[in-house]
Design a protein around this motif. Structure first.
Motif, PDB file in Angstrom:
ATOM      1  N   SER A   2       0.849  -1.182   0.000  1.00  0.00           N
ATOM      2  CA  SER A   2       0.000   0.000   0.000  1.00  0.00           C
ATOM      3  C   SER A   2       0.887   1.234   0.000  1.00  0.00           C
ATOM      4  CB  SER A   2      -0.894  -0.009   1.237  1.00  0.00           C
ATOM      5  OG  SER A   2      -1.647   1.177   1.329  1.00  0.00           O
ATOM      6  N   VAL A   3       0.594   2.183  -0.885  1.00  0.00           N
ATOM      7  CA  VAL A   3       1.424   3.376  -1.000  1.00  0.00           C
ATOM      8  C   VAL A   3       0.563   4.625  -0.936  1.00  0.00           C
ATOM      9  CG1 VAL A   3       3.225   2.225  -2.328  1.00  0.00           C
ATOM     10  CG2 VAL A   3       1.336   3.353  -3.525  1.00  0.00           C
TER      11      VAL A   3
ATOM     12  N   ASP B 218       3.515  -4.122   6.649  1.00  0.00           N
ATOM     13  CA  ASP B 218       4.461  -5.008   7.312  1.00  0.00           C
ATOM     14  C   ASP B 218       5.719  -5.099   6.455  1.00  0.00           C
ATOM     15  OD1 ASP B 218       2.685  -5.539   9.370  1.00  0.00           O
ATOM     16  OD2 ASP B 218       1.844  -7.306   8.374  1.00  0.00           O
ATOM     17  N   SER B 219       6.838  -5.380   7.098  1.00  0.00           N
ATOM     18  CA  SER B 219       8.078  -5.526   6.345  1.00  0.00           C
ATOM     19  C   SER B 219       7.975  -6.730   5.410  1.00  0.00           C
ATOM     20  CB  SER B 219       9.258  -5.704   7.297  1.00  0.00           C
ATOM     21  OG  SER B 219      10.461  -5.801   6.574  1.00  0.00           O
ATOM     22  N   THR B 220       8.665  -6.644   4.278  1.00  0.00           N
ATOM     23  CA  THR B 220       8.604  -7.710   3.280  1.00  0.00           C
ATOM     24  C   THR B 220       9.960  -7.859   2.602  1.00  0.00           C
ATOM     25  OG1 THR B 220       7.466  -8.448   1.267  1.00  0.00           O
ATOM     26  CG2 THR B 220       7.805  -6.082   1.515  1.00  0.00           C
ATOM     27  N   ASP B 221      10.202  -9.033   2.020  1.00  0.00           N
ATOM     28  CA  ASP B 221      11.465  -9.240   1.309  1.00  0.00           C
ATOM     29  C   ASP B 221      11.309  -9.040  -0.189  1.00  0.00           C
ATOM     30  OD1 ASP B 221       9.984 -11.452   0.695  1.00  0.00           O
ATOM     31  OD2 ASP B 221      11.480 -12.921   1.320  1.00  0.00           O
TER      32      ASP B 221
ATOM     33  N   ALA C 182       5.736   3.056   4.580  1.00  0.00           N
ATOM     34  CA  ALA C 182       6.567   2.825   5.763  1.00  0.00           C
ATOM     35  C   ALA C 182       6.417   1.373   6.189  1.00  0.00           C
ATOM     36  CB  ALA C 182       6.152   3.754   6.899  1.00  0.00           C
ATOM     37  N   THR C 183       7.476   0.832   6.758  1.00  0.00           N
ATOM     38  CA  THR C 183       7.457  -0.557   7.218  1.00  0.00           C
ATOM     39  C   THR C 183       7.290  -0.576   8.733  1.00  0.00           C
ATOM     40  OG1 THR C 183       9.882  -0.452   7.154  1.00  0.00           O
ATOM     41  CG2 THR C 183       8.768  -1.565   5.339  1.00  0.00           C
ATOM     42  N   ASN C 184       6.216  -1.194   9.170  1.00  0.00           N
ATOM     43  CA  ASN C 184       5.859  -1.218  10.583  1.00  0.00           C
ATOM     44  C   ASN C 184       6.784  -2.147  11.366  1.00  0.00           C
ATOM     45  OD1 ASN C 184       4.354  -0.480  12.802  1.00  0.00           O
ATOM     46  ND2 ASN C 184       2.458  -1.427  12.114  1.00  0.00           N
ATOM     47  N   TYR C 185       6.800  -1.947  12.676  1.00  0.00           N
ATOM     48  CA  TYR C 185       7.572  -2.822  13.550  1.00  0.00           C
ATOM     49  C   TYR C 185       6.810  -4.111  13.828  1.00  0.00           C
ATOM     50  CZ  TYR C 185      10.538   1.209  14.558  1.00  0.00           C
ATOM     51  OH  TYR C 185      11.396   2.270  14.451  1.00  0.00           O
ATOM     52  N   SER C 186       7.535  -5.196  13.972  1.00  0.00           N
ATOM     53  CA  SER C 186       6.952  -6.455  14.437  1.00  0.00           C
ATOM     54  C   SER C 186       6.922  -6.385  15.960  1.00  0.00           C
ATOM     55  CB  SER C 186       7.791  -7.646  13.966  1.00  0.00           C
ATOM     56  OG  SER C 186       7.868  -7.669  12.556  1.00  0.00           O
ATOM     57  N   PHE C 187       5.791  -5.950  16.501  1.00  0.00           N
ATOM     58  CA  PHE C 187       5.725  -5.632  17.923  1.00  0.00           C
ATOM     59  C   PHE C 187       5.747  -6.881  18.785  1.00  0.00           C
ATOM     60  CE2 PHE C 187       3.362  -4.808  21.843  1.00  0.00           C
ATOM     61  CZ  PHE C 187       4.101  -3.746  22.348  1.00  0.00           C
ATOM     62  N   ASN C 188       6.469  -6.791  19.882  1.00  0.00           N
ATOM     63  CA  ASN C 188       6.414  -7.829  20.910  1.00  0.00           C
ATOM     64  C   ASN C 188       6.790  -7.204  22.244  1.00  0.00           C
ATOM     65  OD1 ASN C 188       9.338  -8.626  21.837  1.00  0.00           O
ATOM     66  ND2 ASN C 188       9.476  -8.386  19.603  1.00  0.00           N
ATOM     67  N   LEU C 189       6.426  -7.887  23.319  1.00  0.00           N
ATOM     68  CA  LEU C 189       6.787  -7.450  24.667  1.00  0.00           C
ATOM     69  C   LEU C 189       7.771  -8.419  25.304  1.00  0.00           C
ATOM     70  CD1 LEU C 189       3.359  -6.176  26.069  1.00  0.00           C
ATOM     71  CD2 LEU C 189       5.386  -4.796  25.562  1.00  0.00           C
ATOM     72  N   GLY C 190       8.477  -9.159  24.470  1.00  0.00           N
ATOM     73  CA  GLY C 190       9.460 -10.095  24.991  1.00  0.00           C
ATOM     74  C   GLY C 190      10.687  -9.389  25.531  1.00  0.00           C
ATOM     75  N   SER C 191      11.389 -10.067  26.404  1.00  0.00           N
ATOM     76  CA  SER C 191      12.586  -9.471  27.000  1.00  0.00           C
ATOM     77  C   SER C 191      13.689  -9.255  25.977  1.00  0.00           C
ATOM     78  CB  SER C 191      13.095 -10.364  28.138  1.00  0.00           C
ATOM     79  OG  SER C 191      13.374 -11.671  27.655  1.00  0.00           O
ATOM     80  N   GLU C 192      13.582  -9.939  24.822  1.00  0.00           N
ATOM     81  CA  GLU C 192      14.589  -9.752  23.773  1.00  0.00           C
ATOM     82  C   GLU C 192      14.393  -8.438  23.030  1.00  0.00           C
ATOM     83  OE1 GLU C 192      11.084 -11.700  21.740  1.00  0.00           O
ATOM     84  OE2 GLU C 192      12.095 -11.828  23.690  1.00  0.00           O
ATOM     85  N   GLY C 193      13.197  -7.877  23.115  1.00  0.00           N
ATOM     86  CA  GLY C 193      12.937  -6.594  22.494  1.00  0.00           C
ATOM     87  C   GLY C 193      12.679  -6.684  21.003  1.00  0.00           C
ATOM     88  N   ILE C 194      12.488  -5.532  20.396  1.00  0.00           N
ATOM     89  CA  ILE C 194      12.234  -5.418  18.960  1.00  0.00           C
ATOM     90  C   ILE C 194      13.569  -5.156  18.275  1.00  0.00           C
ATOM     91  CG2 ILE C 194      11.033  -4.078  17.184  1.00  0.00           C
ATOM     92  CD1 ILE C 194       8.938  -3.418  19.390  1.00  0.00           C
ATOM     93  N   ALA C 195      13.986  -6.076  17.433  1.00  0.00           N
ATOM     94  CA  ALA C 195      15.333  -6.022  16.862  1.00  0.00           C
ATOM     95  C   ALA C 195      15.595  -4.711  16.129  1.00  0.00           C
ATOM     96  CB  ALA C 195      15.536  -7.211  15.922  1.00  0.00           C
ATOM     97  N   ALA C 196      14.595  -4.222  15.390  1.00  0.00           N
ATOM     98  CA  ALA C 196      14.797  -3.025  14.568  1.00  0.00           C
ATOM     99  C   ALA C 196      14.999  -1.760  15.394  1.00  0.00           C
ATOM    100  CB  ALA C 196      13.617  -2.839  13.620  1.00  0.00           C
TER     101      ALA C 196
END
Length: 567
Positions: A38-39, A50-53, A141-155
């Protein structure tokens, strides 16, 4: 707004609704193209994906592979609008010759939390020699892959920058009738689990509670709210009833990694800052006048969090109407009394008691006096609400126990409803006498920036969309406001919507929903996440809405939005 953009985009690219792409291109003698992401046409309003390859560009004609090389460009947009080309490969799928596939040369996905520009050259030709009428440029824009894990959001690369907003939890002092975690089997354990995950997240910087954390209103009418004691004792009983939730909040506060801010709502508008502090030591509180508050982070002045009851005739503090009755600085608005009756209706129906619809005596408006007309609208509004709240008690029964905010008597519905002593005569009311005439003064005392006409305030207050619209009138269309993102609670209706302010800049409104056990017709356990632009050469910040489940699953709700500094 996105639908409008998409229609404009399709028209601009030569696609006519109701016609096949081939017939359109033939009639216009040009190709059309549209990407799989979507643009948007505007850099200041990128569509969120969402992010894509890979990105697939779909053409209306079979593509000549020889015309493709170097004619599709993908750029990452940096601070100030500068661009950095993303090295990509392009290929035409022999099995789908109308599709052009774009991939990063390294095969990785597009980086999350970034803004991109895609340019498809008009020099690309079809196998029959047809080209597009002009270049196509789109922003996303590419959204974040949200999580609440202790590892965090890599981006986010370890950045602690996100703001989470929750509201309308409605912690009650008695689990027998509390809207939240009733009988200890509702959403209490889930909220405690959610808060523990928030505490462990390395990316959360702030947690905002946008009102109605505690509940003085949802109490059956025959119950003495404070049980003859004090507000401090009442709040302590709430903390004891919901110990797991209060402990989870306290753990976040005590770790001092995440700032926790409370903003008053209408259900806790008389609860003092000292009472809140007594159960949540160290919590930050955003208050302006009594019963109200708005919070903007010190480093994010474009944001505003408030409950939203400031703009509601029935729920905004009323520091005028009943002072001669209470002889105190009371602010309790009329919605309090009807919520007490509503709670009685809920509890009695749960118990299976014989309830009947209450029918207030009819009123006939015979005057054109503005005050009388507004009082009549007030009568109609409350009559409509009462129609859905059957109880076993009568209209004149003194069933509403108070002993709160200066009120000491027991009241009947007839004390709240406007009445006439003779048909067609003057309309009067016992409680909130003259409130319709004092509305403008009440708004001034409550720091309402843009005054709301009293008729609109009375007749529109019951609609959640009316609250949503206040983000526009009070903030985005208000020339004195610089806010670009506004979050309300209050309505229990979670949503995100985009608009533009009076400077033609994109703005975003979000409602943080609720955590009560049962939200009729809607889901529950919602939260808003605001992720600002990265600290390194980035332009875009995101507003997302999620729901939590009892098994710990996080679900993204529709319509994520992004805002940039490129307007």
């Amino acid at each position: 707004m996105k639908k409008i953009i998409c229609l404009f985009l399709l028209t601009w690219l030569g696609i006519s609704l109701g016609c096949s792409s081939s017939s359109t291109s033939a009639s216009m003698n040009s190709m059309s193209a549209y990407p799989s992401v979507s643009v948007s046409m505007k850099a200041g309003d990128p569509s969120v994906n969402d992010s894509t390859d890979k990105i697939t560009v779909n053409f209306s004609e079979q593509i000549d592979p020889a015309s493709v090389s170097g004619e599709v460009k993908l750029y990452r947009i940096k601070t100030g609008g500068a661009t950095e080309e993303v090295l990509c490969t392009t290929s035409v799928d022999n099995n789908a010759p109308m599709q052009l596939v774009i991939s990063r040369q390294d095969g990785a996905k597009l980086v999350e939390g970034e803004q991109y520009k895609i340019v498809v050259s008009g020099r690309i030709k079809s196998r029959t020699g047809i080209s597009m009428a002009s270049d196509f440029t789109g922003y996303f824009a590419t959204n974040y892959s949200f999580n609440l894990g202790s590892e965090g959001i890599a981006a986010l690369n370890g950045e602690r920058s996100q703001i989470i907003c929750i509201s309308d939890i409605h912690l009650g002092a008695d689990l027998a009738y509390s809207e939240f975690d009733r009988n200890g089997t509702g959403n209490g354990a889930a909220l405690a689990d959610f808060l523990n995950k928030v505490r462990q997240s390395p990316n959360v910087k702030e947690l905002v509670i946008a009102g109605d954390l505690l509940d003085e209103w949802f109490v059956p009418s025959d119950v003495d709210t404070y049980q003859g004691k004090t507000q401090a004792d009442f709040v302590a009983r709430i903390a004891a009833a919901h110990k797991n939730v209060i402990d989870a909040f306290k753990n976040i506060i005590n770790e001092k990694k995440i700032k926790v801010t409370y903003v008053p709502g209408n259900h806790d508008l008389t609860i003092t800052s000292q009472a809140v502090e007594s159960i949540l030591p160290g919590i930050s509180q955003a208050r302006d006048v009594k019963g109200l508050g708005t919070y903007s982070p010190a480093d994010r002045q474009e944001l505003a969090f408030e409950h939203g009851h400031r703009y509601n005739y029935f729920c905004a503090p009323d520091p005028i109407s009943n002072r001669s009755i209470t002889n105190t600085d009371s602010i309790m608005p009329p919605g309090y009394f009807f919520t007490r009756v509503a709670t009685t209706s809920v509890v009695e129906r749960i118990k299976g008691e014989a309830v009947t619809k209450i029918n207030p005596p009819d009123i006939k408006l015979s005057s054109t006096d503005a005050s009388q007309v507004m009082l009549y609208y007030y009568y109609l509004s409350f009559k409509g609400i009462l129609a859905g709240l059957p109880i076993k008690e009568g209209f004149n029964d003194k069933i509403i126990k108070t002993n709160i905010d200066g009120f000491t008597a027991n009241y009947a519905l007839s004390d709240i409803f406007p009445y006439q002593t003779q048909a067609g005569g003057p309309i009067d009311v016992n409680l909130y006498k003259g409130a319709q005439d004092n509305w403008d003064r009440r708004q001034e005392m409550n720091l309402v920036p843009v005054k709301i006409p009293v008729k609109d305030a009375i007749t529109q207050a019951a609609y959640s969309t009316d609250l949503d619209d206040k983000s526009e009138t009070q903030y985005f269309k208000n020339p004195a406001s610089t806010k670009r993102i506004v979050v309300f609670g209050h309505s229990h209706v979670p949503l995100i919507k985009a608009s533009v302010n009076n400077k033609s800049q994109k703005t975003i409104y979000a409602n943080s929903g609720t955590w009560i056990d049962h939200n009729p017709g809607l889901s529950t356990m919602h939260f808003v996440v605001i992720t600002p632009k990265k600290s390194t050469d980035s332009t875009v910040q995101f507003v997302n809405l999620y729901s939590y489940s009892k098994n710990g699953t996080i679900t993204q709700l529709p319509n994520p939005q992004a805002i940039t500094d490129l307007d």
